[in-house]
Design a protein around this motif. Sequence first.
Motif, PDB file in Angstrom:
ATOM      1  N   LYS A 193     -63.306  23.576  66.632  1.00  0.00           N
ATOM      2  CA  LYS A 193     -64.086  24.786  66.350  1.00  0.00           C
ATOM      3  C   LYS A 193     -63.599  25.501  65.097  1.00  0.00           C
ATOM      4  CE  LYS A 193     -65.500  25.636  71.129  1.00  0.00           C
ATOM      5  NZ  LYS A 193     -65.402  26.527  72.316  1.00  0.00           N
ATOM      6  N   LEU A 194     -62.341  25.261  64.730  1.00  0.00           N
ATOM      7  CA  LEU A 194     -61.798  25.864  63.517  1.00  0.00           C
ATOM      8  C   LEU A 194     -62.125  25.035  62.272  1.00  0.00           C
ATOM      9  CD1 LEU A 194     -58.265  26.950  64.813  1.00  0.00           C
ATOM     10  CD2 LEU A 194     -60.276  28.395  64.446  1.00  0.00           C
ATOM     11  N   GLY A 195     -62.764  23.876  62.469  1.00  0.00           N
ATOM     12  CA  GLY A 195     -63.171  23.052  61.340  1.00  0.00           C
ATOM     13  C   GLY A 195     -62.360  21.791  61.142  1.00  0.00           C
ATOM     14  N   VAL A 196     -61.374  21.542  62.002  1.00  0.00           N
ATOM     15  CA  VAL A 196     -60.536  20.340  61.885  1.00  0.00           C
ATOM     16  C   VAL A 196     -61.340  19.110  62.303  1.00  0.00           C
ATOM     17  CG1 VAL A 196     -58.512  19.171  62.846  1.00  0.00           C
ATOM     18  CG2 VAL A 196     -58.399  21.599  62.239  1.00  0.00           C
ATOM     19  N   ARG A 197     -61.169  18.001  61.565  1.00  0.00           N
ATOM     20  CA  ARG A 197     -61.916  16.786  61.871  1.00  0.00           C
ATOM     21  C   ARG A 197     -61.036  15.671  62.435  1.00  0.00           C
ATOM     22  NH1 ARG A 197     -65.150  18.679  63.485  1.00  0.00           N
ATOM     23  NH2 ARG A 197     -66.080  16.629  63.864  1.00  0.00           N
ATOM     24  N   ARG A 198     -59.729  15.806  62.323  1.00  0.00           N
ATOM     25  CA  ARG A 198     -58.828  14.772  62.848  1.00  0.00           C
ATOM     26  C   ARG A 198     -57.544  15.434  63.324  1.00  0.00           C
ATOM     27  NH1 ARG A 198     -57.134   9.711  58.983  1.00  0.00           N
ATOM     28  NH2 ARG A 198     -54.931   9.521  59.509  1.00  0.00           N
ATOM     29  N   VAL A 199     -57.094  15.032  64.508  1.00  0.00           N
ATOM     30  CA  VAL A 199     -55.856  15.558  65.086  1.00  0.00           C
ATOM     31  C   VAL A 199     -54.946  14.367  65.375  1.00  0.00           C
ATOM     32  CG1 VAL A 199     -54.801  16.879  66.951  1.00  0.00           C
ATOM     33  CG2 VAL A 199     -57.081  17.517  66.107  1.00  0.00           C
ATOM     34  N   SER A 200     -53.783  14.354  64.749  1.00  0.00           N
ATOM     35  CA  SER A 200     -52.835  13.263  64.928  1.00  0.00           C
ATOM     36  C   SER A 200     -51.756  13.654  65.924  1.00  0.00           C
ATOM     37  CB  SER A 200     -52.179  12.893  63.594  1.00  0.00           C
ATOM     38  OG  SER A 200     -53.144  12.450  62.666  1.00  0.00           O
ATOM     39  N   SER A 201     -51.355  12.697  66.751  1.00  0.00           N
ATOM     40  CA  SER A 201     -50.258  12.972  67.679  1.00  0.00           C
ATOM     41  C   SER A 201     -48.920  12.961  66.956  1.00  0.00           C
ATOM     42  CB  SER A 201     -50.247  11.950  68.811  1.00  0.00           C
ATOM     43  OG  SER A 201     -49.900  10.656  68.335  1.00  0.00           O
ATOM     44  N   GLY A 202     -48.859  12.284  65.791  1.00  0.00           N
ATOM     45  CA  GLY A 202     -47.607  12.207  65.048  1.00  0.00           C
ATOM     46  C   GLY A 202     -46.518  11.531  65.871  1.00  0.00           C
ATOM     47  N   SER A 203     -45.314  12.046  65.750  1.00  0.00           N
ATOM     48  CA  SER A 203     -44.186  11.449  66.476  1.00  0.00           C
ATOM     49  C   SER A 203     -44.073  11.960  67.907  1.00  0.00           C
ATOM     50  CB  SER A 203     -42.877  11.731  65.735  1.00  0.00           C
ATOM     51  OG  SER A 203     -42.603  13.127  65.707  1.00  0.00           O
ATOM     52  N   LEU A 204     -45.003  12.811  68.342  1.00  0.00           N
ATOM     53  CA  LEU A 204     -44.923  13.385  69.698  1.00  0.00           C
ATOM     54  C   LEU A 204     -44.827  12.312  70.783  1.00  0.00           C
ATOM     55  CD1 LEU A 204     -45.058  15.724  71.745  1.00  0.00           C
ATOM     56  CD2 LEU A 204     -47.559  15.645  71.516  1.00  0.00           C
ATOM     57  N   PRO A 205     -45.672  11.262  70.783  1.00  0.00           N
ATOM     58  CA  PRO A 205     -45.542  10.263  71.850  1.00  0.00           C
ATOM     59  C   PRO A 205     -44.176   9.580  71.861  1.00  0.00           C
ATOM     60  CG  PRO A 205     -47.666  10.052  70.765  1.00  0.00           C
ATOM     61  CD  PRO A 205     -46.851  11.007  69.940  1.00  0.00           C
ATOM     62  N   TYR A 206     -43.638   9.286  70.683  1.00  0.00           N
ATOM     63  CA  TYR A 206     -42.307   8.660  70.636  1.00  0.00           C
ATOM     64  C   TYR A 206     -41.261   9.592  71.226  1.00  0.00           C
ATOM     65  CZ  TYR A 206     -37.895   6.883  68.823  1.00  0.00           C
ATOM     66  OH  TYR A 206     -36.597   6.439  68.722  1.00  0.00           O
ATOM     67  N   ARG A 207     -41.280  10.858  70.815  1.00  0.00           N
ATOM     68  CA  ARG A 207     -40.274  11.804  71.295  1.00  0.00           C
ATOM     69  C   ARG A 207     -40.434  12.056  72.783  1.00  0.00           C
ATOM     70  NH1 ARG A 207     -41.494  16.437  69.300  1.00  0.00           N
ATOM     71  NH2 ARG A 207     -43.316  15.895  68.026  1.00  0.00           N
ATOM     72  N   ALA A 208     -41.690  12.134  73.236  1.00  0.00           N
ATOM     73  CA  ALA A 208     -41.936  12.333  74.670  1.00  0.00           C
ATOM     74  C   ALA A 208     -41.482  11.119  75.470  1.00  0.00           C
ATOM     75  CB  ALA A 208     -43.420  12.599  74.909  1.00  0.00           C
ATOM     76  N   ALA A 209     -41.662   9.916  74.908  1.00  0.00           N
ATOM     77  CA  ALA A 209     -41.223   8.700  75.598  1.00  0.00           C
ATOM     78  C   ALA A 209     -39.704   8.676  75.761  1.00  0.00           C
ATOM     79  CB  ALA A 209     -41.697   7.464  74.837  1.00  0.00           C
ATOM     80  N   ILE A 210     -38.996   9.090  74.720  1.00  0.00           N
ATOM     81  CA  ILE A 210     -37.534   9.142  74.810  1.00  0.00           C
ATOM     82  C   ILE A 210     -37.107  10.139  75.885  1.00  0.00           C
ATOM     83  CG2 ILE A 210     -35.425   9.739  73.576  1.00  0.00           C
ATOM     84  CD1 ILE A 210     -36.668   7.062  72.738  1.00  0.00           C
TER      85      ILE A 210
END
Length: 259
Positions: free
Chosen positions: A206-223
């Motif tokens: 809604k703010l106009g963003v067209r792509r949202v990346s998870s980045g390193s979040l899944p790796y850090r969450a997995a650790i």
Amino acid sequence: MTSFRDLHYLETPLLLPNAWDVGSALAFAAAGYTAIGTTSFGIAASTGMPDGGRSSKAATAALAMQLTRLPVHVTTDIEDGYSDDPAEVADYVAELAEIGVAGVNMEDSLNGRLVDPSALAAKVAEVKNRCPDMFVNARIDNYWFKESAYVDAVLRRAGTYAHAGADGIFVPGTMTPEDIQRIAAGIALPVNVLAHPSLTVPALGKLGVRRVSSGSLPYRAAIDAAVRAVEALRDGGVPPTATSYWDMQARLEVFSRAI
């Protein structure tokens, strides 16, 4: 399958999970994602190296070679292109294009500091000249490194990269909703941000963003999850639920047969 470029122009933002190895990519593909990115942090960390400093070049190319066998679009995080020479950057990207990579992220910083925007612009222009179909996501690190972290500075850099031929603009870092909206409104290209600590993907859309990346979040969450799993056993608890060994083994067996 919808093209990688067209995924940036749908009604809802493209949610891009970022993999650090084949196993994580297989899991994302099994969960239904049609586009998967790599994470330079996750790749570097899994080989015992800190992020940045051009440490992920060989490992990123090797992983991309494997991931492009999956029925998904693959985009790679290539730091600053791993070189100061635009021609060398274009050579590297051309190799990725040849194996089927659909997009790359290239950042305008090195060793934790912003570089002159003309440096990244030259790389973007050379890459687009060599690989016109590659989706080049120009990353602007003002907010990430808290250097000139204000909207007008980002928009000036974005204009430079758009003029050079960039297909999208990536602005990582924690920003207020007001800043995100102003940045998205001020850039004609699709704007990409990292997962936000307090804004959902629909709210970012809604703010106009067209792509949202998870980045390193899944790796850090997995650790973190790995540590919690072992701590539960240590503290007398029961094992946490997880995808079975047999299901993961089956994915790998299917993948290996495609080699």
